[in-house]
Motif scaffolding. Structure first.
Motif, mmCIF file in Angstrom:
data_model
loop_
_atom_site.group_PDB
_atom_site.id
_atom_site.type_symbol
_atom_site.label_atom_id
_atom_site.label_comp_id
_atom_site.label_asym_id
_atom_site.label_seq_id
_atom_site.Cartn_x
_atom_site.Cartn_y
_atom_site.Cartn_z
ATOM 1 N N LYS A 1 0.827 -1.206 0.000
ATOM 2 C CA LYS A 1 0.000 0.000 0.000
ATOM 3 C C LYS A 1 0.864 1.259 0.000
ATOM 4 C CE LYS A 1 -3.680 2.322 2.551
ATOM 5 N NZ LYS A 1 -4.622 2.226 3.683
ATOM 6 N N TYR A 2 1.950 1.257 0.768
ATOM 7 C CA TYR A 2 2.804 2.433 0.903
ATOM 8 C C TYR A 2 4.124 2.306 0.136
ATOM 9 C CZ TYR A 2 -0.485 3.484 4.634
ATOM 10 O OH TYR A 2 -1.627 3.733 5.340
ATOM 11 N N ALA A 3 4.189 1.421 -0.848
ATOM 12 C CA ALA A 3 5.436 1.159 -1.574
ATOM 13 C C ALA A 3 6.068 2.417 -2.155
ATOM 14 C CB ALA A 3 5.200 0.124 -2.673
ATOM 15 N N GLU A 4 5.292 3.278 -2.786
ATOM 16 C CA GLU A 4 5.843 4.479 -3.410
ATOM 17 C C GLU A 4 6.530 5.382 -2.391
ATOM 18 O OE1 GLU A 4 2.611 3.613 -4.014
ATOM 19 O OE2 GLU A 4 2.707 2.973 -6.098
ATOM 20 N N ASP A 5 5.937 5.504 -1.210
ATOM 21 C CA ASP A 5 6.529 6.341 -0.166
ATOM 22 C C ASP A 5 7.719 5.649 0.499
ATOM 23 O OD1 ASP A 5 4.675 8.405 -0.565
ATOM 24 O OD2 ASP A 5 3.231 7.441 0.764
ATOM 25 N N LEU A 6 7.629 4.350 0.681
ATOM 26 C CA LEU A 6 8.707 3.620 1.352
ATOM 27 C C LEU A 6 10.002 3.614 0.543
ATOM 28 C CD1 LEU A 6 6.731 0.580 2.820
ATOM 29 C CD2 LEU A 6 7.604 2.588 4.039
ATOM 30 N N LYS B 1 11.225 5.881 -1.155
ATOM 31 C CA LYS B 1 11.876 7.186 -1.019
ATOM 32 C C LYS B 1 12.766 7.266 0.220
ATOM 33 C CE LYS B 1 8.022 9.511 -3.270
ATOM 34 N NZ LYS B 1 6.866 10.406 -3.067
ATOM 35 N N ILE B 2 12.464 6.466 1.243
ATOM 36 C CA ILE B 2 13.209 6.544 2.500
ATOM 37 C C ILE B 2 14.038 5.305 2.787
ATOM 38 C CG2 ILE B 2 11.551 8.155 3.511
ATOM 39 C CD1 ILE B 2 10.418 5.747 5.108
ATOM 40 N N THR B 3 13.971 4.306 1.907
ATOM 41 C CA THR B 3 14.633 3.033 2.143
ATOM 42 C C THR B 3 16.067 3.029 1.631
ATOM 43 O OG1 THR B 3 12.533 1.848 2.016
ATOM 44 C CG2 THR B 3 14.514 0.557 1.645
ATOM 45 N N VAL B 4 16.981 2.583 2.500
ATOM 46 C CA VAL B 4 18.373 2.396 2.111
ATOM 47 C C VAL B 4 18.595 0.927 1.726
ATOM 48 C CG1 VAL B 4 20.762 2.479 2.921
ATOM 49 C CG2 VAL B 4 19.149 4.246 3.609
ATOM 50 N N ARG B 5 18.049 0.030 2.532
ATOM 51 C CA ARG B 5 18.113 -1.418 2.285
ATOM 52 C C ARG B 5 16.760 -2.022 2.637
ATOM 53 N NH1 ARG B 5 22.837 -0.394 4.921
ATOM 54 N NH2 ARG B 5 21.973 -0.939 6.932
#
Length: 77
Positions: free
Chosen positions: A49-54, A56-60
């Motif tokens: 559901k929040y893939a697009e936002d995640l 943006k903040i994910t390093v790994r």
């Protein structure tokens, strides 16, 4: 010339069987690591559901072997 040693990249471990979603307490399917080193765990529903936002903040990130996260394709692009 002096060789420079570079440490191998650190990979995140998939969520353990007893880890729960930080959003709804369902079984964790995705673990993301943020730039500061903090980690979040999400169930499959909230991960997608929040893939697009995640992304943006994910390093790994690491997923349960049986889970296909929609954000993996976004991270590759």
């Amino acid at each position: 010339m002096t060789p420079t040693l570079t440490p191998p990249p650190v990979t995140a471990a998939p969520p353990a069987a007893d880890e729960r979603c930080d959003r709804c307490n369902a079984a964790g399917k995705l673990r993301i690591t943020l730039a500061g080193g903090s980690e979040l765990v999400f169930c499959g529903h909230h991960a997608n559901k929040y893939a697009e936002d995640l992304v943006k903040i994910t390093v790994r990130y690491a997923t349960d072997p049986e889970f296909s996260w929609r954000g993996a394709d976004l991270m590759a692009n």
